[in-house]
Design a protein around this motif. Structure first.
Motif, PDB file in Angstrom:
ATOM      1  N   ASP A 141       0.588   4.251  -3.636  1.00 24.50           N
ATOM      2  CA  ASP A 141       0.302   5.381  -2.969  1.00 24.50           C
ATOM      3  C   ASP A 141       0.388   5.873  -1.728  1.00 24.50           C
ATOM      4  O   ASP A 141      -0.707   6.217  -1.118  1.00 24.50           O
ATOM      5  N   PRO A 142       1.652   6.310  -1.535  1.00 23.12           N
ATOM      6  CA  PRO A 142       2.606   6.728  -0.352  1.00 23.12           C
ATOM      7  C   PRO A 142       1.752   7.774   0.089  1.00 23.12           C
ATOM      8  O   PRO A 142       1.114   7.781   1.632  1.00 23.12           O
ATOM      9  N   PHE A 143       1.479   8.729  -0.468  1.00 22.35           N
ATOM     10  CA  PHE A 143       0.376  10.266  -0.052  1.00 22.35           C
ATOM     11  C   PHE A 143      -1.039   9.898   0.613  1.00 22.35           C
ATOM     12  O   PHE A 143      -1.524  10.278   1.148  1.00 22.35           O
ATOM     13  N   GLU A 144      -1.954   8.576  -0.283  1.00 25.18           N
ATOM     14  CA  GLU A 144      -2.912   8.999  -0.453  1.00 25.18           C
ATOM     15  C   GLU A 144      -2.717   8.105   1.263  1.00 25.18           C
ATOM     16  O   GLU A 144      -3.929   7.963   1.981  1.00 25.18           O
ATOM     17  N   CYS A 145      -2.443   6.860   0.972  1.00 22.49           N
ATOM     18  CA  CYS A 145      -2.263   5.756   2.007  1.00 22.49           C
ATOM     19  C   CYS A 145      -2.317   6.732   3.474  1.00 22.49           C
ATOM     20  O   CYS A 145      -2.600   6.451   4.342  1.00 22.49           O
ATOM     21  N   LEU A 146      -1.234   7.235   3.663  1.00 20.80           N
ATOM     22  CA  LEU A 146      -1.007   7.984   5.297  1.00 20.80           C
ATOM     23  C   LEU A 146      -2.776   8.689   5.357  1.00 20.80           C
ATOM     24  O   LEU A 146      -2.497   9.202   7.032  1.00 20.80           O
ATOM     25  N   LYS A 147      -3.125   9.562   4.354  1.00 17.96           N
ATOM     26  CA  LYS A 147      -4.101  10.120   4.912  1.00 17.96           C
ATOM     27  C   LYS A 147      -5.486   9.262   4.804  1.00 17.96           C
ATOM     28  O   LYS A 147      -6.397   9.284   6.082  1.00 17.96           O
ATOM     29  N   THR A 148      -5.643   7.643   4.674  1.00 23.82           N
ATOM     30  CA  THR A 148      -6.766   6.378   4.781  1.00 23.82           C
ATOM     31  C   THR A 148      -5.859   5.415   5.692  1.00 23.82           C
ATOM     32  O   THR A 148      -7.643   5.295   6.270  1.00 23.82           O
ATOM     33  N   ALA A 149      -5.286   5.631   5.817  1.00 30.87           N
ATOM     34  CA  ALA A 149      -4.511   4.913   7.084  1.00 30.87           C
ATOM     35  C   ALA A 149      -5.141   5.258   7.814  1.00 30.87           C
ATOM     36  O   ALA A 149      -4.863   6.150   9.077  1.00 30.87           O
ATOM     37  N   PRO A 150      -5.458   4.024   9.243  1.00 30.83           N
ATOM     38  CA  PRO A 150      -5.965   4.076  10.566  1.00 30.83           C
ATOM     39  C   PRO A 150      -4.365   5.299  11.527  1.00 30.83           C
ATOM     40  O   PRO A 150      -3.624   4.495  11.263  1.00 30.83           O
ATOM     41  N   GLU A 151      -5.470   5.767  12.065  1.00 29.58           N
ATOM     42  CA  GLU A 151      -3.694   6.368  12.997  1.00 29.58           C
ATOM     43  C   GLU A 151      -2.361   5.502  13.893  1.00 29.58           C
ATOM     44  O   GLU A 151      -3.570   4.329  15.026  1.00 29.58           O
ATOM     45  N   GLY A 152      -1.826   5.262  13.997  1.00 29.50           N
ATOM     46  CA  GLY A 152      -0.981   4.065  14.786  1.00 29.50           C
ATOM     47  C   GLY A 152      -0.786   3.414  14.227  1.00 29.50           C
ATOM     48  O   GLY A 152       0.173   2.234  14.910  1.00 29.50           O
ATOM     49  N   SER A 153      -1.043   3.002  12.751  1.00 30.32           N
ATOM     50  CA  SER A 153      -1.115   1.736  12.807  1.00 30.32           C
ATOM     51  C   SER A 153      -0.110   1.137  12.291  1.00 30.32           C
ATOM     52  O   SER A 153       0.571   2.181  11.641  1.00 30.32           O
ATOM     53  N   ASN A 154       0.333   0.186  11.535  1.00 32.47           N
ATOM     54  CA  ASN A 154       1.399   0.006  11.162  1.00 32.47           C
ATOM     55  C   ASN A 154       1.637   0.186   9.764  1.00 32.47           C
ATOM     56  O   ASN A 154       2.669   0.730   9.103  1.00 32.47           O
ATOM     57  N   MET A 155       0.495   0.650   8.640  1.00 35.77           N
ATOM     58  CA  MET A 155       0.596   0.099   8.204  1.00 35.77           C
ATOM     59  C   MET A 155       0.453   2.352   7.306  1.00 35.77           C
ATOM     60  O   MET A 155       1.103   2.949   6.825  1.00 35.77           O
ATOM     61  N   ALA A 156       0.068   2.778   8.377  1.00 39.84           N
ATOM     62  CA  ALA A 156       0.507   4.408   9.225  1.00 39.84           C
ATOM     63  C   ALA A 156       2.016   4.792   8.767  1.00 39.84           C
ATOM     64  O   ALA A 156       2.231   5.629   8.598  1.00 39.84           O
ATOM     65  N   TYR A 157       2.589   3.738   9.394  1.00 35.12           N
ATOM     66  CA  TYR A 157       3.884   4.439  10.136  1.00 35.12           C
ATOM     67  C   TYR A 157       4.795   3.764   8.644  1.00 35.12           C
ATOM     68  O   TYR A 157       5.182   4.442   8.278  1.00 35.12           O
ATOM     69  N   ALA A 158       4.228   2.802   8.109  1.00 32.54           N
ATOM     70  CA  ALA A 158       4.505   1.835   6.730  1.00 32.54           C
ATOM     71  C   ALA A 158       4.809   3.431   5.504  1.00 32.54           C
ATOM     72  O   ALA A 158       5.940   3.631   4.439  1.00 32.54           O
ATOM     73  N   CYS A 159       3.476   4.134   5.266  1.00 34.80           N
ATOM     74  CA  CYS A 159       3.223   5.201   4.486  1.00 34.80           C
ATOM     75  C   CYS A 159       3.487   6.028   5.117  1.00 34.80           C
ATOM     76  O   CYS A 159       4.497   6.989   4.243  1.00 34.80           O
ATOM     77  N   ASP A 160       3.808   6.222   5.938  1.00 33.99           N
ATOM     78  CA  ASP A 160       4.568   7.199   7.139  1.00 33.99           C
ATOM     79  C   ASP A 160       6.413   7.951   5.983  1.00 33.99           C
ATOM     80  O   ASP A 160       7.007   8.877   5.805  1.00 33.99           O
ATOM     81  N   GLN A 161       6.791   6.758   6.320  1.00 34.00           N
ATOM     82  CA  GLN A 161       8.509   6.670   5.825  1.00 34.00           C
ATOM     83  C   GLN A 161       8.540   6.973   4.343  1.00 34.00           C
ATOM     84  O   GLN A 161       9.273   7.424   4.275  1.00 34.00           O
ATOM     85  N   ALA A 167       0.624  -1.562   0.188  1.00 37.59           N
ATOM     86  CA  ALA A 167      -0.331  -0.569   0.404  1.00 37.59           C
ATOM     87  C   ALA A 167       0.905   1.279   0.019  1.00 37.59           C
ATOM     88  O   ALA A 167       0.472   1.943  -0.525  1.00 37.59           O
ATOM     89  N   ALA A 168       2.152   1.250   0.796  1.00 42.11           N
ATOM     90  CA  ALA A 168       2.904   2.559   0.855  1.00 42.11           C
ATOM     91  C   ALA A 168       3.469   2.755  -0.593  1.00 42.11           C
ATOM     92  O   ALA A 168       4.170   3.788  -0.789  1.00 42.11           O
ATOM     93  N   TRP A 169       3.647   1.515  -1.020  1.00 46.05           N
ATOM     94  CA  TRP A 169       4.534   1.587  -2.390  1.00 46.05           C
ATOM     95  C   TRP A 169       3.428   2.537  -3.504  1.00 46.05           C
ATOM     96  O   TRP A 169       4.289   2.931  -4.537  1.00 46.05           O
ATOM     97  N   GLY A 179      11.228   3.616  -4.375  1.00 49.87           N
ATOM     98  CA  GLY A 179       9.702   3.780  -4.549  1.00 49.87           C
ATOM     99  C   GLY A 179       9.156   2.714  -5.703  1.00 49.87           C
ATOM    100  O   GLY A 179       7.997   2.971  -6.260  1.00 49.87           O
ATOM    101  N   LEU A 180      10.363   2.424  -6.517  1.00 45.50           N
ATOM    102  CA  LEU A 180       9.868   1.313  -7.754  1.00 45.50           C
ATOM    103  C   LEU A 180       9.771   0.365  -6.863  1.00 45.50           C
ATOM    104  O   LEU A 180       8.457   0.148  -8.320  1.00 45.50           O
ATOM    105  N   ILE A 181       9.677  -0.955  -6.424  1.00 41.36           N
ATOM    106  CA  ILE A 181       9.192  -1.628  -6.190  1.00 41.36           C
ATOM    107  C   ILE A 181       8.604  -1.349  -4.422  1.00 41.36           C
ATOM    108  O   ILE A 181       9.189  -0.883  -3.662  1.00 41.36           O
ATOM    109  N   PRO A 182       7.955  -2.796  -4.547  1.00 43.87           N
ATOM    110  CA  PRO A 182       8.112  -2.941  -2.536  1.00 43.87           C
ATOM    111  C   PRO A 182       9.144  -2.971  -1.834  1.00 43.87           C
ATOM    112  O   PRO A 182      10.145  -2.814  -1.938  1.00 43.87           O
ATOM    113  N   LEU A 183       8.903  -1.899  -0.559  1.00 46.69           N
ATOM    114  CA  LEU A 183       9.878  -1.841   0.220  1.00 46.69           C
ATOM    115  C   LEU A 183      10.356  -3.201   1.154  1.00 46.69           C
ATOM    116  O   LEU A 183       9.580  -3.753   1.282  1.00 46.69           O
TER     117      LEU A 183
END
Lengths: 177, 480
Positions: free
Chosen positions: B305-325, B301-303, B423-427
Motif C-alpha cells: 500500500d504505497p499511499f498509506e505507507c507514505l503517510k505512516t513511514a517516518p520522514e527521511g527513512s529508507n521506507m519513506a523513500y521506497a514508498c515515495d518512488q 511495504a511499498a508494494w 506494482g504487481l510484485i515487490p520492486l
C-alpha cells in the motif's frame, strides 16, 4: 510547436510502433518453416476455374509446371515423357507426384518426397531425378534391401522406361504419362 | 488417369536465409527511434534537435555493422531478433536522452553530485560496446556446442561473478544493493554476465543428468519426487540464490537465477513436480527473507500500500523513500492513460532517482500510454518467442536447453522488472533489457542475442546433402 502537430505526431508515433509489431508478426507468419503440402492430380486441374484463388497462392514455377503436363498444352513437353509418378502397390497405393524436373527422394526419412512406411525400406533408399536430356533416372542410395527395376537389382543409376515397375520393399512405383 | 488422384505430396521447403527481410526490418527499426527523437525535440523546444543526425547515424551504423556480420557469419539466423533488439536499444537511447533534458533531474544531480552529466552519450557508447560484444560472440563462437565443454568451468565462473560484489574493496554498496564492482573508473554489474554463464552450466549439466532427474523418482501424493542425491544441485542453487539475497540485498537477481534453473529443469525432465517444488521453495525463501531483511521489508511495504505507507513511514527513512518512488511511478502510469501524454510532455522525471534506469518503463507508461506499454511488452514477447522457436528448431539437446534457458531468463527479467514497476510484485533493483540506462545490462543482453542468433543459425541451416555413395559408381553387373 502547435498543439495539433504534437497530437498528430503522438498518435502517429504509436501507429508506427504498432505497424512495426504487425510487420514483425507477418514475418513470423511467413517464416513458419516445416513442410509444404501441395494438392496435386487431375481432379484439381479439372476444377481449376473454381479453385483459382488457391492456385494463386502456389509459387509461380509450380503453377507453370502443373500446366505443362496438360495433353492439350501444345508440343512444349516432350512426347512420350512421363508426367507423374504413381505408387501402384503398398500402403501408399494411389499416391501420385507430378514430375516437374525436381529430384524425388524415397525412403523412411521424414523429409523424403515420398515417405515409405515399410520395414524393408532404408531411411534414404532411392532417388529419381531427370538427367540433362529430361530422361528420368532412378538411383539406389546404398539401401540395405535394394531397389529393383522390373526384376533386376539396381547397381548404377538407370533410366526408367515408361510404366516399368520400380520395387522398394513392398512398394511399387511407376512413371506414367 | 484411373488411379486416385486427390492426394497430397509433402515436401521440405528450402529454408530461405531471409537476410533481406532482416535488413528491411532493421531500416524500420532505426527509423522509429529517429522519429521519436524528432518528436521529443519538437515537444520540448519546438525545434528539430541538434543531435538527431548524430544519434540516427550512430544507430544506423551499429545496425549496419551487426547486419553485415550476421549476413557473413550467421546467414541462416532468425530474421527478427536483431531488428527487435535494435529497436528496443534505440528507443532506450531516446528515452534516456529525453530524461537528460529534464530540468528537475538536472537540478537534482547538481544538488547531490555537484555536477550533471548527460547519460545518453554514455548509453550510446555502451550500445557500441554491446554491438562489439555481439560481433565478438558471432566471430568467436562458430558452433554453440563448444560451450558444452566448459560446463563445470562456467559453474565456477558464474559463482565467482556472483560473489565478486561481496569482496571487500572491490564491491561497492550502491543505494542498499551490493551488486556492483568498481574497476578503474567503471562500475560493472557482474550478475548480468553471470546470467549467461549460468545458462551454459545449467544446459550442460541438465543434458547429462536429465534422465536421472526424470526417471529415478518415487511417486508421493501425485508428485514425482526425485532421489535425495539428485536433489543436491537444486538445493545448492536455492541456497546460493538465498545467500545472494541475504548478503547482496538483491531480490531480483536471486529470483532470476532460481527461476531460470526451475524452468530449465522442467524443460529437461518434463516433470511438473519440479515446478511445484520450485515455487514452494521460492515462496518459503521469499517469506523468510522478506520478514527479516529491512531492505526487502520496505519494498514489500511499498508494494502492499504505497499511499498509506507514505503517510505512516517516518520522514527521511529508507521506507519513506521506497514508498515515495512507488507512488510517483503509479501516478506516472495513471496519468499516461490509454494514449499517453506524448513524448517529451510527461512528468515522469518526478520519480527523480533512477528514473532512467530501474523506472524507465514508467516514462514509457506516461508518455506513450497503455498503447505504447503494450507495444514494448509485445516487442519483448517477440524476442522471447523467437528464442523459444529457436529452441524448438535446434537439433542438439544442449542448444535446445541453452536457447530455452536464455529466453526463459530474459522473460523472467522482463516479468520481474515490469511487474515490480507496475506494482504487481515487490520492486526489485533490475534493469529493463536494452531500454534502461546501464552498461552491463546492455552489453550482456547483446551477447545474449548473439548466442541466440548463433543457435538459430545452426538450427535453420539446411541439412547437408547426403554424401555420394562410392559403391554406386559404375559397378559391373553380372546377370544370372
Amino acid at each position: 510547436m502547435s498543439e495539433l502537430t504534437l497530437t498528430v505526431m503522438r498518435l502517429g508515433f504509436l501507429a508506427v510502433l504498432w505497424l512495426f509489431v504487425i510487420v514483425a508478426v507477418q514475418v513470423i507468419r511467413s517464416d513458419l518453416f516445416g513442410t509444404r503440402v501441395t494438392q496435386r492430380g487431375s481432379r484439381r486441374q479439372e476444377a481449376r476455374p473454381q479453385q483459382s484463388g488457391r492456385q494463386q497462392a502456389a509459387p509461380p514455377q509450380q503453377r507453370g509446371a502443373q500446366q505443362a503436363p496438360q495433353p492439350a498444352g501444345g508440343g512444349r513437353s516432350r512426347r512420350g515423357a512421363p508426367t507423374k509418378l504413381v505408387v501402384s502397390e503398398g500402403t501408399l497405393t494411389g499416391t501420385t507426384v507430378a514430375l516437374q524436373g525436381q529430384t524425388i527422394t524415397l525412403g523412411r526419412a521424414h523429409d523424403s518426397t515420398i515417405v515409405l512406411d515399410d520395414d524393408y525400406a532404408s531411411s534414404r533408399h532411392a532417388r529419381i531425378y531427370p538427367d540433362r536430356d529430361g530422361q528420368w533416372i532412378v538411383e539406389d542410395l546404398g539401401s540395405t534391401n535394394g531397389t529393383y527395376l522390373d526384376r533386376t537389382r539396381l547397381t548404377t543409376p538407370t533410366p526408367i522406361p515408361l510404366g516399368a515397375p520400380i520395387r522398394i520393399g513392398k512398394t511399387v512405383i511407376e512413371l506414367r504419362k | 488417369m484411373s488411379v486416385v488422384t486427390n492426394t497430397t505430396t509433402i515436401g521440405a521447403i528450402e529454408a530461405p536465409s531471409r537476410r533481406n527481410t532482416e535488413l528491411a526490418l532493421l531500416a524500420f527499426a532505426v527509423a522509429i527511434p529517429v522519429f521519436a527523437y524528432l518528436n521529443v525535440g519538437l515537444a520540448l523546444d519546438g525545434e528539430v534537435p541538434s543531435g538527431m543526425l548524430g544519434y540516427g547515424l550512430g544507430l544506423a551504423l551499429l545496425a549496419t555493422v551487426a547486419h553485415l556480420v550476421v549476413r557473413k557469419w550467421a546467414p541462416y539466423a532468425d530474421p527478427l531478433l536483431l531488428p527487435l533488439a535494435t529497436l528496443l536499444n534505440g528507443m532506450g537511447l531516446v528515452l534516456i536522452w529525453r530524461l537528460d533534458q529534464s530540468p528537475r533531474l538536472i537540478s537534482l544531480a547538481k544538488r547531490s553530485y555537484g555536477a550533471f552529466s548527460p547519460s545518453a552519450p554514455n548509453q550510446m557508447m555502451y550500445s557500441a560496446i554491446g554491438i562489439a560484444m555481439f560481433v565478438g560472440v558471432l566471430l568467436l563462437l562458430k558452433d554453440h556446442r563448444v560451450l558444452q565443454r566448459y560446463t563445470y568451468i562456467s559453474m565456477v565462473v558464474a559463482l565467482v561473478l556472483l560473489l565478486l560484489p561481496l569482496v571487500p574493496g572491490l564491491g561497492t554498496d550502491v543505494f542498499g544493493a551490493k551488486i556492483w564492482i568498481r574497476i578503474g573508473g567503471f562500475s560493472i554489474q557482474p550478475g548480468e554476465f553471470a546470467k549467461l554463464v549460468l545458462a551454459v552450466f545449467f544446459s550442460g549439466y541438465l543434458m547429462v543428468k536429465r534422465d536421472a532427474l526424470a526417471l529415478a523418482s518415487r511417486r508421493f501424493m501425485g508428485l514425482y519426487l526425485p532421489r535425495g542425491r539428485d536433489l543436491g544441485p537444486i538445493l545448492t542453487i536455492w541456497a546460493v540464490s538465498l545467500l545472494i539475497l541475504v548478503f547482496e540485498n538483491d531480490l531480483g537477481t536471486s529470483l532470476l537465477f532460481f527461476g531460470m534453473f526451475v524452468i530449465m529443469l522442467y524443460v529437461a525432465t518434463e516433470r511438473t513436480s519440479w515446478i511445484v517444488m520450485g515455487l514452494l521453495m521460492a515462496v518459503a525463501g521469499a517469506v523468510v527473507v522478506g520478514s527479516t531483511a529491512s531492505h526487502v521489508q520496505s519494498r514489500v511495504a511499498a508494494w502492499l500500500d504505497p499511499f498509506e505507507c507514505l503517510k505512516t513511514a517516518p520522514e527521511g527513512s529508507n521506507m519513506a523513500y521506497a514508498c515515495d518512488q512507488m507512488t510517483q511511478v503509479l501516478m506516472s502510469f495513471g496519468s499516461g492513460g490509454i494514449l499517453g501524454t506524448g513524448l517529451g510532455q510527461g512528468n515522469s522525471d518526478l520519480i527523480q532517482f533512477a528514473a532512467n534506469s530501474d523506472f524507465i518503463f514508467a516514462t514509457v507508461g506516461e508518455e506513450l500510454g497503455l498503447t505504447g506499454v503494450m507495444v514494448f511488452l509485445l516487442l519483448y514477447g517477440l524476442i522471447i518467442e523467437r528464442g523459444i522457436r529457436t529452441s524448438l528448431a535446434a537439433r542438439d539437446p544442449f542448444g535446445k536447453l541453452l536457447a530455452m534457458g536464455l529466453s526463459g531468463a530474459f522473460a523472467l527479467q522482463i516479468f520481474v522488472v515490469a511487474g515490480g514497476v507496475m506494482g504487481l510484485i515487490p520492486l526489485t533493483g533490475m534493469t529493463m533489457p536494452f531500454l534502461a540506462y546501464g552498461g552491463s545490462s546492455v552489453i550482456a543482453n547483446w551477447a545474449l542475442i548473439g548466442i541466440l542468433i548463433r543457435i538459430s543459425d545452426t538450427a535453420r541451416r539446411p541439412a547437408p546433402s547426403p554424401a555420394p555413395n562410392p559403391d554406386a559408381e559404375m559397378t559391373q553387373v553380372v546377370r544370372p
